[in-house]
Design a protein around this motif. Structure first.
Motif, PDB file in Angstrom:
ATOM      1  N   ASP A  55       1.088  -1.246   0.076  1.00  0.00           N
ATOM      2  CA  ASP A  55      -0.110   0.002  -0.673  1.00  0.00           C
ATOM      3  C   ASP A  55       0.919   1.360  -0.476  1.00  0.00           C
ATOM      4  O   ASP A  55       2.045   1.099   0.496  1.00  0.00           O
ATOM      5  N   LEU A  57      -0.317   4.985   0.760  1.00  0.00           N
ATOM      6  CA  LEU A  57       0.012   5.150   1.832  1.00  0.00           C
ATOM      7  C   LEU A  57      -0.302   5.101   2.895  1.00  0.00           C
ATOM      8  O   LEU A  57      -1.789   4.709   4.087  1.00  0.00           O
ATOM      9  N   GLY A  62       5.268   5.374   4.798  1.00  0.00           N
ATOM     10  CA  GLY A  62       4.371   5.455   3.522  1.00  0.00           C
ATOM     11  C   GLY A  62       5.628   4.043   2.513  1.00  0.00           C
ATOM     12  O   GLY A  62       6.250   3.874   2.784  1.00  0.00           O
ATOM     13  N   ASP A  64       6.195   4.054  -0.210  1.00  0.00           N
ATOM     14  CA  ASP A  64       6.672   4.743  -1.609  1.00  0.00           C
ATOM     15  C   ASP A  64       8.396   4.887  -1.106  1.00  0.00           C
ATOM     16  O   ASP A  64       8.825   4.706  -1.255  1.00  0.00           O
ATOM     17  N   THR A  85      -3.173   0.477  -4.003  1.00  0.00           N
ATOM     18  CA  THR A  85      -4.175   2.159  -3.471  1.00  0.00           C
ATOM     19  C   THR A  85      -4.939   2.281  -4.133  1.00  0.00           C
ATOM     20  O   THR A  85      -5.435   2.026  -5.198  1.00  0.00           O
ATOM     21  N   ASP A  87      -5.077   5.581  -4.342  1.00  0.00           N
ATOM     22  CA  ASP A  87      -4.303   6.938  -5.114  1.00  0.00           C
ATOM     23  C   ASP A  87      -4.535   6.686  -6.415  1.00  0.00           C
ATOM     24  O   ASP A  87      -3.904   5.731  -6.445  1.00  0.00           O
TER      25      ASP A  87
END
Length: 122
Positions: A55, A57, A62, A64, A85, A87
């Motif tokens: 995931d 977020l 996080g 990323d 995700t 988003d």
């Protein structure tokens, strides 16, 4: 040999559902609630996955940030990452991971992507 997957998602329902579904399909799966916990598992070699379902977020570290750390590490950079995700996924992330699934995602697409990622030359 069974393909090992690490599910990194702060949403407990999603994380545990994915672990259960993947185990039902014959995979060895471990769910962790944060990027920091995933990094700890890898650092201490408590669980080294063949594929990471991530995931983006999450609080603290996080997805990323975890992806960046993994891709810079000599051993971990070869682990295929599937981003899940709800988003928008930036182009730099999209092009640097094995695959992207938008939440809510189709289970057949998830299984297909996991199967392909497990077949990667690790």
């Amino acid at each position: 040999m069974t393909c090992k997957l690490m599910i990194v998602d702060d949403d407990e329902d999603i994380r545990e559902s994915l672990v259960d579904l993947l185990q039902t399909e014959g995979y060895e799966a471990l769910g962790v609630a944060s990027g920091a916990t995933a990094l700890s598992q890898l650092t201490w070699e408590q669980f080294i996955p063949d594929v990471i379902v991530l995931d983006l977020l999450m609080p603290q570290m996080g997805g990323d940030q975890l992806r960046t750390v993994l891709q810079r590490h000599p051993r971990w950079s070869r682990i295929p990452i599937i981003v899940c995700t709800g988003d928008l996924v930036p182009d730099d992330v999209r092009t640097s991971v094995f695959g992207v699934l938008q939440k809510p995602f189709d289970l057949e697409r998830l299984f297909s992507m996991v199967e392909k990622a497990c077949g990667c030359d690790l």
